[in-house]
Design a protein around this motif. Structure first.
Motif, PDB file in Angstrom:
ATOM      1  N   ASN A  93      66.126 -48.684  89.023  1.00 54.12           N
ATOM      2  CA  ASN A  93      67.095 -49.687  88.612  1.00 54.12           C
ATOM      3  C   ASN A  93      66.399 -50.805  87.850  1.00 54.12           C
ATOM      4  O   ASN A  93      65.296 -51.224  88.209  1.00 54.12           O
ATOM      5  N   LEU A  94      67.061 -51.286  86.807  1.00 49.88           N
ATOM      6  CA  LEU A  94      66.535 -52.353  85.961  1.00 49.88           C
ATOM      7  C   LEU A  94      67.520 -53.509  85.955  1.00 49.88           C
ATOM      8  O   LEU A  94      68.726 -53.291  85.816  1.00 49.88           O
ATOM      9  N   THR A  95      67.011 -54.716  86.100  1.00 46.09           N
ATOM     10  CA  THR A  95      67.858 -55.902  85.989  1.00 46.09           C
ATOM     11  C   THR A  95      67.578 -56.573  84.653  1.00 46.09           C
ATOM     12  O   THR A  95      66.447 -56.967  84.373  1.00 46.09           O
ATOM     13  N   LEU A  96      68.610 -56.667  83.828  1.00 46.49           N
ATOM     14  CA  LEU A  96      68.500 -57.238  82.488  1.00 46.49           C
ATOM     15  C   LEU A  96      69.220 -58.578  82.469  1.00 46.49           C
ATOM     16  O   LEU A  96      70.417 -58.652  82.759  1.00 46.49           O
ATOM     17  N   SER A  97      68.494 -59.626  82.122  1.00 49.94           N
ATOM     18  CA  SER A  97      69.021 -60.987  82.185  1.00 49.94           C
ATOM     19  C   SER A  97      69.651 -61.403  80.869  1.00 49.94           C
ATOM     20  O   SER A  97      69.248 -60.952  79.792  1.00 49.94           O
ATOM     21  N   ALA A  98      70.610 -62.312  80.947  1.00 54.56           N
ATOM     22  CA  ALA A  98      71.329 -62.779  79.767  1.00 54.56           C
ATOM     23  C   ALA A  98      70.387 -63.423  78.764  1.00 54.56           C
ATOM     24  O   ALA A  98      69.495 -64.191  79.126  1.00 54.56           O
ATOM     25  N   GLY A  99      70.561 -63.079  77.497  1.00 56.25           N
ATOM     26  CA  GLY A  99      69.805 -63.703  76.425  1.00 56.25           C
ATOM     27  C   GLY A  99      68.378 -63.225  76.297  1.00 56.25           C
ATOM     28  O   GLY A  99      67.599 -63.816  75.544  1.00 56.25           O
ATOM     29  N   LYS A 100      68.003 -62.148  77.013  1.00 57.52           N
ATOM     30  CA  LYS A 100      66.622 -61.666  76.955  1.00 57.52           C
ATOM     31  C   LYS A 100      66.566 -60.262  76.361  1.00 57.52           C
ATOM     32  O   LYS A 100      67.505 -59.483  76.455  1.00 57.52           O
ATOM     33  N   TYR A 101      65.419 -59.983  75.748  1.00 59.38           N
ATOM     34  CA  TYR A 101      65.117 -58.686  75.168  1.00 59.38           C
ATOM     35  C   TYR A 101      63.987 -58.045  75.969  1.00 59.38           C
ATOM     36  O   TYR A 101      63.059 -58.729  76.402  1.00 59.38           O
ATOM     37  N   TYR A 102      64.045 -56.713  76.118  1.00 58.48           N
ATOM     38  CA  TYR A 102      63.036 -56.002  76.892  1.00 58.48           C
ATOM     39  C   TYR A 102      62.625 -54.731  76.146  1.00 58.48           C
ATOM     40  O   TYR A 102      63.455 -54.065  75.524  1.00 58.48           O
ATOM     41  N   SER A 103      61.327 -54.399  76.251  1.00 62.12           N
ATOM     42  CA  SER A 103      60.859 -53.076  75.853  1.00 62.12           C
ATOM     43  C   SER A 103      60.508 -52.309  77.118  1.00 62.12           C
ATOM     44  O   SER A 103      59.823 -52.833  78.000  1.00 62.12           O
ATOM     45  N   ILE A 104      60.986 -51.077  77.194  1.00 61.43           N
ATOM     46  CA  ILE A 104      60.730 -50.215  78.349  1.00 61.43           C
ATOM     47  C   ILE A 104      59.923 -49.028  77.852  1.00 61.43           C
ATOM     48  O   ILE A 104      60.415 -48.194  77.088  1.00 61.43           O
ATOM     49  N   PHE A 105      58.657 -48.976  78.262  1.00 56.20           N
ATOM     50  CA  PHE A 105      57.755 -47.891  77.875  1.00 56.20           C
ATOM     51  C   PHE A 105      57.641 -46.894  79.023  1.00 56.20           C
ATOM     52  O   PHE A 105      57.411 -47.293  80.170  1.00 56.20           O
ATOM     53  N   ALA A 106      57.778 -45.609  78.733  1.00 55.05           N
ATOM     54  CA  ALA A 106      57.397 -44.565  79.684  1.00 55.05           C
ATOM     55  C   ALA A 106      55.922 -44.291  79.452  1.00 55.05           C
ATOM     56  O   ALA A 106      55.520 -43.868  78.362  1.00 55.05           O
ATOM     57  N   ILE A 107      55.086 -44.578  80.461  1.00 55.38           N
ATOM     58  CA  ILE A 107      53.632 -44.538  80.272  1.00 55.38           C
ATOM     59  C   ILE A 107      52.957 -43.673  81.323  1.00 55.38           C
ATOM     60  O   ILE A 107      53.579 -43.212  82.264  1.00 55.38           O
ATOM     61  N   ASP A 108      51.643 -43.484  81.139  1.00 55.89           N
ATOM     62  CA  ASP A 108      50.742 -42.776  82.042  1.00 55.89           C
ATOM     63  C   ASP A 108      50.897 -41.272  81.851  1.00 55.89           C
ATOM     64  O   ASP A 108      51.734 -40.794  81.091  1.00 55.89           O
ATOM     65  N   SER A 109      50.057 -40.514  82.559  1.00 53.93           N
ATOM     66  CA  SER A 109      50.126 -39.059  82.479  1.00 53.93           C
ATOM     67  C   SER A 109      51.396 -38.566  83.168  1.00 53.93           C
ATOM     68  O   SER A 109      52.015 -39.288  83.965  1.00 53.93           O
ATOM     69  N   LEU A 110      51.794 -37.331  82.881  1.00 50.90           N
ATOM     70  CA  LEU A 110      53.036 -36.796  83.423  1.00 50.90           C
ATOM     71  C   LEU A 110      53.071 -36.875  84.943  1.00 50.90           C
ATOM     72  O   LEU A 110      54.102 -37.211  85.534  1.00 50.90           O
ATOM     73  N   SER A 111      51.959 -36.598  85.602  1.00 48.32           N
ATOM     74  CA  SER A 111      51.939 -36.593  87.074  1.00 48.32           C
ATOM     75  C   SER A 111      52.100 -37.990  87.661  1.00 48.32           C
ATOM     76  O   SER A 111      52.435 -38.127  88.847  1.00 48.32           O
ATOM     77  N   LYS A 112      51.871 -39.024  86.855  1.00 49.84           N
ATOM     78  CA  LYS A 112      51.962 -40.406  87.325  1.00 49.84           C
ATOM     79  C   LYS A 112      52.954 -41.224  86.498  1.00 49.84           C
ATOM     80  O   LYS A 112      52.938 -42.447  86.556  1.00 49.84           O
ATOM     81  N   ILE A 113      53.813 -40.559  85.770  1.00 52.11           N
ATOM     82  CA  ILE A 113      54.665 -41.249  84.806  1.00 52.11           C
ATOM     83  C   ILE A 113      55.472 -42.369  85.456  1.00 52.11           C
ATOM     84  O   ILE A 113      55.961 -42.235  86.583  1.00 52.11           O
TER      85      ILE A 113
END
Length: 235
Positions: A93-113
């Motif tokens: 779950n992600l909480t997105l606040s009013a008036g803010k911008y976010y980048s969401i990166f899927a990172i790390d190796s597949l086993s630790k994504i």
């Protein structure tokens, strides 16, 4: 704006209109909240991304990015599934606040994504300048220094480690430099001045804001080789 698209996410639970695009500086109003997704897990397959159970993008490849999606502030469920699968590699779950911008990166190796969620503190850029930030998303390289440089300007980062902005949000702030074509030197160990890898031809165009991230695996080959990814946050 570029890459505009509309999507209704789970209409039977939530009447939510989502629109995706890059920013171009001509917006007449600030969106309630915005998020941007980047696939930066080197050995993960193409993925499907779902928000509140509704499909956001499908068959999303390594290093691809979505542009911003504008949404109502609140908490959203994000799932990242292998393309065509109902099994989630990421479910949070992600909480997105009013008036803010976010980048969401899927990172790390597949086993630790996992996700790296970074706030994008955007601001105007001078006609001859760019805004740049550097994120370290290579999971198996030692701490390093990084330097962007050309004949007109230099931008230095010291002692950067994997996903370090997660514990120090100031490391995700943009810095202003002159527009131009840059080389990025990766130096390790920190403080040694020893160039480990050098990446040239990084063209940063005036008036834009960029995220440059270290990607791949140290010692990786082909698409998984150590390299840099580039995202244009403001066009």
């Amino acid at each position: 704006m570029k890459k505009s698209k509309f999507l209704v996410v789970m209409p039977f639970l939530l009447a939510l209109l989502v629109t995706g695009c890059k920013l171009n500086g001509d917006e007449t109003s600030v969106p309630s909240a915005a998020f941007f997704v980047v696939h930066a897990s080197p050995n993960a397959p193409n993925v499907d991304i779902l928000v509140n159970g509704g499909g956001l993008v499908q068959n999303f490849a390594y290093t691809a990015d979505t542009g911003y999606f504008f949404v109502t502030p609140g908490t959203y469920n994000l799932k990242v599934n292998a393309n065509g699968s109902n099994s989630s590699l990421i479910d949070q779950n992600l909480t997105l606040s009013a008036g803010k911008y976010y980048s969401i990166f899927a990172i790390d190796s597949l086993s630790k994504i996992k996700t790296a969620i970074v706030e994008d503190v955007l601001s105007s850029v001078g006609a001859d300048s760019v805004r740049v930030r550097f994120l370290q998303f290579c999971p198996n390289i030692s701490a390093l220094d990084a330097s962007f440089y050309n004949a007109n300007d230099t931008l230095n980062y010291t002692t950067r480690s994997f996903n370090d902005q997660n514990s120090n949000a100031t490391l995700a702030l943009y810095k202003t430099i002159k527009a131009g074509t840059y080389t990025l030197d990766i130096k390790t160990p920190p403080g040694s001045g020893t160039i480990y890898k050098s990446f040239g031809g990084i063209n940063l165009l005036s008036g834009k804001s960029y995220t440059i991230y270290l990607k791949g695996f140290d010692g990786g080959t082909g698409a998984q080789a150590l390299g840099i990814g580039q995202v244009v946050n403001v066009e």
